[in-house]
Motif scaffolding. Structure first.
Motif, PDB file in Angstrom:
ATOM      1  N   TYR A 100       0.834  -1.208   0.000  1.00 54.80           N
ATOM      2  CA  TYR A 100       0.000   0.000   0.000  1.00 54.80           C
ATOM      3  C   TYR A 100       0.869   1.258   0.000  1.00 54.80           C
ATOM      4  CZ  TYR A 100      -3.812  -3.232   1.222  1.00 54.80           C
ATOM      5  OH  TYR A 100      -4.703  -4.268   1.235  1.00 54.80           O
ATOM      6  N   ALA A 101       2.054   1.143   0.664  1.00 54.85           N
ATOM      7  CA  ALA A 101       2.954   2.308   0.707  1.00 54.85           C
ATOM      8  C   ALA A 101       3.434   2.684  -0.687  1.00 54.85           C
ATOM      9  CB  ALA A 101       4.146   2.012   1.614  1.00 54.85           C
ATOM     10  N   PHE A 155      -9.110   0.526  -6.234  1.00 49.98           N
ATOM     11  CA  PHE A 155      -8.633   1.146  -4.984  1.00 49.98           C
ATOM     12  C   PHE A 155      -7.347   0.450  -4.577  1.00 49.98           C
ATOM     13  CE2 PHE A 155      -9.436  -1.976  -1.560  1.00 49.98           C
ATOM     14  CZ  PHE A 155     -10.109  -2.958  -2.273  1.00 49.98           C
ATOM     15  N   LEU A 156      -6.453   1.206  -3.930  1.00 49.14           N
ATOM     16  CA  LEU A 156      -5.152   0.663  -3.522  1.00 49.14           C
ATOM     17  C   LEU A 156      -4.548  -0.178  -4.647  1.00 49.14           C
ATOM     18  CD1 LEU A 156      -6.033  -0.110   0.210  1.00 49.14           C
ATOM     19  CD2 LEU A 156      -4.755   1.845  -0.692  1.00 49.14           C
ATOM     20  N   ALA A 157      -4.337  -1.471  -4.418  1.00 49.90           N
ATOM     21  CA  ALA A 157      -3.711  -2.284  -5.464  1.00 49.90           C
ATOM     22  C   ALA A 157      -4.706  -3.207  -6.160  1.00 49.90           C
ATOM     23  CB  ALA A 157      -2.590  -3.109  -4.837  1.00 49.90           C
ATOM     24  N   GLU A 177      -3.557  11.861  -1.444  1.00 51.43           N
ATOM     25  CA  GLU A 177      -2.330  11.169  -1.031  1.00 51.43           C
ATOM     26  C   GLU A 177      -2.106   9.905  -1.861  1.00 51.43           C
ATOM     27  OE1 GLU A 177      -3.327  10.530   3.011  1.00 51.43           O
ATOM     28  OE2 GLU A 177      -2.257  12.297   3.729  1.00 51.43           O
ATOM     29  N   ILE A 178      -3.178   9.434  -2.464  1.00 51.17           N
ATOM     30  CA  ILE A 178      -3.029   8.231  -3.270  1.00 51.17           C
ATOM     31  C   ILE A 178      -2.354   8.585  -4.573  1.00 51.17           C
ATOM     32  CG2 ILE A 178      -4.277   6.347  -4.388  1.00 51.17           C
ATOM     33  CD1 ILE A 178      -6.069   6.370  -1.943  1.00 51.17           C
ATOM     34  N   ILE A 188      -3.173  -0.632 -11.033  1.00 48.95           N
ATOM     35  CA  ILE A 188      -3.251  -1.902 -10.330  1.00 48.95           C
ATOM     36  C   ILE A 188      -1.844  -2.480 -10.225  1.00 48.95           C
ATOM     37  CG2 ILE A 188      -4.262  -4.217 -10.347  1.00 48.95           C
ATOM     38  CD1 ILE A 188      -6.265  -1.858 -10.019  1.00 48.95           C
ATOM     39  N   ASN A 189      -1.420  -2.717  -9.021  1.00 52.53           N
ATOM     40  CA  ASN A 189      -0.100  -3.264  -8.787  1.00 52.53           C
ATOM     41  C   ASN A 189      -0.166  -4.786  -8.843  1.00 52.53           C
ATOM     42  OD1 ASN A 189       2.423  -3.902  -7.955  1.00 52.53           O
ATOM     43  ND2 ASN A 189       2.190  -3.091  -5.881  1.00 52.53           N
TER      44      ASN A 189
END
Ligand SMILES: [Zn+2]
Ligand SMILES: [Zn+2]
Ligand SMILES: [Zn+2]
Length: 428
Positions: A15-16, A82-84, A135-136, A141-142
């Protein structure tokens, strides 16, 4: 927050990469695994069944103060980046039925029970608050976070590229380039897979009889055509690539009586009459032919009634590009260190992959058109080709003894090839 004794949490670290300033907590769970996890990203106990469930499969109801796991209710899927990730589970509360997102999305949304202070963390962890979604950094997509990519990153594996167009590769150009290397590799006596795995079964199913007229579709440098001719058949071989030059060259020397033609497998009708062959064979080529439907249709056309069509292909399920092999460690010489990883079986986009032939020290790039087994079988049926027998050749005990590094825990536990025998029934 990681310390020498404790690794960093896998999820915090991932997430970082997409959230500026995301706090990376140390992992106090699963520390020795590939995915050590902090308390926030560990498991939570379902209030209904009591099962400890991964945070991405359990939701929190802030009205009822209840956790509900996927196993107790019927979840829904919500597609959202969202996120990854590109989706999350919506899980209804087991008490009131209100849908709440699984805790991975809840954290992103600021409704995780630790964030809204419904619950207190038992361990010292820093909880991120999405005060400002700017901040995102990236909504990309990781893929590294997916199990497949995580595993593939552990060792060397064959790179497979899926193509959207055939601008840079065509079957002919690919095989023209491969021709000199392939001929060197394949000549009858020394290619392990052809000699020991594929050809014995192909010939058994073909059951060649003296004076039969056989068409060898995509015959390449002609090893199958020569074998069938020596067995008494009258063989015609067709191919479009430069591999055919080697077949012709050899025929000029050996005079076996094989007729060769430079002809596309999709254009058989242009050259041959209806019902002109007793048998048709297509060895290790149908998966490399773009228009397999037309090819099968034309094969059926030139076959006599009750004629036999046998083809072999790389196994659509257990071979590349659907299944990739990976060795961990990559230089291990023991086959138990090899695992097969499944990719999308239904992805029919053309694929390009490169094999490094260690014994010769060169790379060979192949173009292939993957398709499910059902696509082949249904196309045969559509063209009056009735299924007779299927073979998924397996390495025998003797082969394991003779070629342990090729056969043991590899060719004796999964089929790398599929061979199908069909018979032409009358058209109408
Ligand atoms: Zn974490
Ligand atoms: Zn439950
Ligand atoms: Zn509720």
């Amino acid at each position: 927050m990681s310390s020498p004794e404790n690794p960093t949490c896998f999820y915090c670290s991932e997430y970082a990469k997409v959230v500026k300033g995301y706090p990376t907590n140390f992992a106090s769970n699963d520390e020795k695994s590939f995915t050590p996890r902090c308390f926030l990203h560990w498991k939570f106990e379902c209030s209904k069944c009591g099962v400890m469930t991964h945070f991405n499969g359990i939701s929190w109801c802030s009205y009822c103060k209840e956790f509900t796991c996927l196993g107790c209710v019927e979840e829904k899927i919500v597609r959202k980046k969202f996120l990854a990730y590109d989706y999350y589970y919506n899980i209804p509360c087991n008490k009131c039925g209100k849908f709440n997102p699984a805790l991975d999305f809840a954290e992103y949304n600021g409704t995780h029970p630790f964030q809204i202070k419904d619950l207190q963390s038992e361990e010292q962890i820093t909880v991120w608050m999405p005060n400002n979604k700017e901040e995102i950094e990236s909504q990309e997509i990781n893929r590294k976070i997916s199990g497949l990519e995580r595993i593939l990153s552990l060792g060397i594996h064959r790179t497979v590229e899926r193509l959207e167009t055939l601008d840079d590769y065509t079957p002919k150009s690919t095989w023209d380039k491969l021709a000199p290397m392939y001929v060197n590799l394949i000549h009858e006596e020394n290619e392990y897979y052809h000699q020991y795995i594929i050809l014995p079964e192909l010939y058994r199913l073909l059951d060649v009889q003296k004076d039969e007229k056989i068409l060898d579709v995509a015959c390449g440098e002609g090893n199958v055509a020569r074998y069938l001719t020596r067995s008494g058949a009258k063989v015609t071989g067709i191919d479009i690539s430069k591999t055919l030059d080697y077949a012709i060259e050899r025929e000029e020397k050996e005079n076996l009586g094989i007729k060769y033609s430079k002809l596309n497998a999709e254009k058989i009708r242009e050259k041959f009459e209806k019902s002109s062959f007793d048998k048709v064979v297509c060895n290790m080529a149908l998966m490399d032919i773009e228009d397999y439907k037309t090819t099968i249709q034309q094969i059926s056309f030139v076959l006599k009634e009750n004629g036999i069509f046998v083809f072999s292909i790389t196994h659509p399920a257990f071979a590349s590009p659907t299944c990739r092999r990976l060795r961990i460690p990559e230089d291990s010489q023991r086959n138990e260190d090899t695992i097969g990883i499944f990719l999308d079986y239904f992805d029919e986009r053309p694929a390009v992959y490169t094999l490094h032939i260690t014994d010769y020290g060169y790379d060979m790039t192949f173009l292939t058109f993957p398709r499910p087994i059902s696509s082949y079988l249904n196309e045969l049926t559509k063209n009056n080709l009735v299924f007779r027998e299927m073979s998924e050749p397996k390495a025998s005990e003797e082969l394991v003894k003779k070629f342990p590094r090729n056969a043991y825990l590899y060719d004796d536990i999964r089929p790398g090839f599929l061979i199908v025998k069909t018979m032409k029934k009358s058209d109408f």
